[in-house]
Design an enzyme around this catalytic site. Structure first.
Site, PDB file in Angstrom:
ATOM      1  N   PRO A  13       0.857  -1.150   0.072  1.00  0.00           N
ATOM      2  CA  PRO A  13       0.166  -0.069   0.032  1.00  0.00           C
ATOM      3  C   PRO A  13       0.806   1.097  -0.066  1.00  0.00           C
ATOM      4  O   PRO A  13       1.817   1.362   0.948  1.00  0.00           O
ATOM      5  CB  PRO A  13      -0.674  -0.212   1.444  1.00  0.00           C
ATOM      6  CG  PRO A  13      -0.672  -1.476   1.723  1.00  0.00           C
ATOM      7  CD  PRO A  13       0.657  -1.775   1.127  1.00  0.00           C
ATOM      8  N   GLU A  14       0.428   2.189  -1.144  1.00  0.00           N
ATOM      9  CA  GLU A  14       1.407   3.553  -0.909  1.00  0.00           C
ATOM     10  C   GLU A  14       0.181   4.500  -0.837  1.00  0.00           C
ATOM     11  O   GLU A  14      -1.123   4.309  -0.906  1.00  0.00           O
ATOM     12  CB  GLU A  14       2.193   3.662  -1.995  1.00  0.00           C
ATOM     13  CG  GLU A  14       3.282   2.360  -1.960  1.00  0.00           C
ATOM     14  CD  GLU A  14       4.723   2.753  -2.848  1.00  0.00           C
ATOM     15  OE1 GLU A  14       4.752   3.850  -3.031  1.00  0.00           O
ATOM     16  OE2 GLU A  14       5.289   1.679  -2.975  1.00  0.00           O
ATOM     17  N   LYS A  62      -0.266   7.965   3.947  1.00  0.00           N
ATOM     18  CA  LYS A  62      -0.813   6.900   3.892  1.00  0.00           C
ATOM     19  C   LYS A  62      -1.765   6.439   5.031  1.00  0.00           C
ATOM     20  O   LYS A  62      -2.014   5.474   5.321  1.00  0.00           O
ATOM     21  CB  LYS A  62       0.394   5.994   4.170  1.00  0.00           C
ATOM     22  CG  LYS A  62       1.346   6.033   2.658  1.00  0.00           C
ATOM     23  CD  LYS A  62       2.207   4.907   2.944  1.00  0.00           C
ATOM     24  CE  LYS A  62       3.612   5.267   3.275  1.00  0.00           C
ATOM     25  NZ  LYS A  62       4.648   4.210   3.115  1.00  0.00           N
ATOM     26  N   ARG A 255      14.545  -0.886   4.496  1.00  0.00           N
ATOM     27  CA  ARG A 255      13.746  -1.342   3.310  1.00  0.00           C
ATOM     28  C   ARG A 255      14.497  -1.900   2.172  1.00  0.00           C
ATOM     29  O   ARG A 255      15.682  -1.382   1.949  1.00  0.00           O
ATOM     30  CB  ARG A 255      12.966   0.145   3.039  1.00  0.00           C
ATOM     31  CG  ARG A 255      12.173   0.843   4.162  1.00  0.00           C
ATOM     32  CD  ARG A 255      11.114  -0.280   4.632  1.00  0.00           C
ATOM     33  NE  ARG A 255      10.085  -0.392   3.557  1.00  0.00           N
ATOM     34  CZ  ARG A 255       9.023   0.517   3.213  1.00  0.00           C
ATOM     35  NH1 ARG A 255       8.854   1.387   4.312  1.00  0.00           N
ATOM     36  NH2 ARG A 255       8.091   0.217   2.396  1.00  0.00           N
TER      37      ARG A 255
END
Ligand SMILES: [Zn+2]
Length: 266
Positions: A13-14, A62, A255
């Site tokens: 999800p972004e 977000k 990340r």
């Protein structure tokens, strides 16, 4: 470098995902009275919003804010695996331990699965949960100059980490980070202070999220075919679409990031 995590891929999800979820929730719930709410998180297990009207569902980076007419906000965040599903209220709900919240009216039911954050707070206190965010790439108040200013404020920081920091600009996740850096020819480790044109980087990020906000399948290449949607993200060891060099993958911060060593030389 390039550990097992590099091979692990699922659509993350972004900002565009949240923007779309907010629109669907707004269509289903806004202007209608809730007939049921069910919070399956310990802190709000006894909270009941039935009888209140939903006024709007607003994406902020977000984060997603669902507001009611009596001044409450349901604040949620998709984190890594969250998603929302809207179905007719008359249909049977398939129970799942993944469900974190259910909001329903006479016609529609919005179910949030595996949300990383679920909380209810006074709308007047939303700043407490979204006040730290930088300019929202998909917000009506998008402020490019301010995003550039915030990015530049920490010139030593790597481009990849700076783009992911929602305090600089809100909405970019791992996919967009990798893709915009590729398209601007910037190696993910390059310090922000050494990027020639931060404005162009930010403006491209904005255009890319905006172009994808209505699409279910995110595409940064312009090619809608399955498996053709990204330049570098998720393409470890595959040939660069531009120059044929093997795409690399490594962890930067906590990340995963993908890049082409030739197209992003430094
Ligand atoms: Zn290349």
């Amino acid at each position: 470098m390039g550990g097992a995590a590099c091979g692990m891929l699922r659509p993350m999800p972004e900002g565009d995902t949240v923007w779309r979820a907010a629109r669907h929730i707004r269509d289903a719930l806004a202007g209608r009275v809730l007939t049921r709410s069910d919070f399956r998180v310990p802190r709000f297990a006894v909270t009941d919003l039935a009888g209140r009207s939903v006024t709007e569902a607003v994406p902020r980076g977000k984060h997603l804010l669902i507001r009611t007419d009596d001044g409450l906000t349901v604040h949620t965040h998709l984190k890594m695996e969250g998603r929302w599903r809207i179905t007719p209220a008359s249909g049977r709900l398939r129970e799942s331990y993944r469900i974190r919240v259910i909001l329903a009216n006479a016609e529609w039911r919005a179910v949030g699965y595996q949300l990383g954050i679920v909380e209810v707070l006074p709308t007047a206190q939303e700043d407490r949960v979204t006040g730290h965010l930088g300019p929202d790439l998909l917000g009506p108040d998008w402020d490019q100059a301010e995003a550039v200013r915030r990015l530049r404020a920490d010139p030593e920081r790597s481009a990849a980490e700076a783009l992911l920091d929602q305090r600089n600009l809100a909405g970019i996740g791992n996919v967009y980070k990798s893709e915009v850096l590729f398209l601007r020819g910037i190696r993910p480790w390059r310090p922000v202070g050494k990027i020639h044109d931060v404005d162009a980087l930010v403006s491209l990020s904005h255009r890319m999220l905006d172009a994808n906000k209505d699409r279910v399948n995110r595409v940064t290449t312009g090619d809608q075919r399955s498996g053709h949607g990204t330049w570098v993200y998720g393409r470890r060891d595959r040939p660069c679409r531009r120059c044929g060099t093997r795409i690399r993958c490594a962890e930067l911060g906590d990340r995963i990031t993908y890049w082409c060593p030739s197209c992003q030389p430094d």
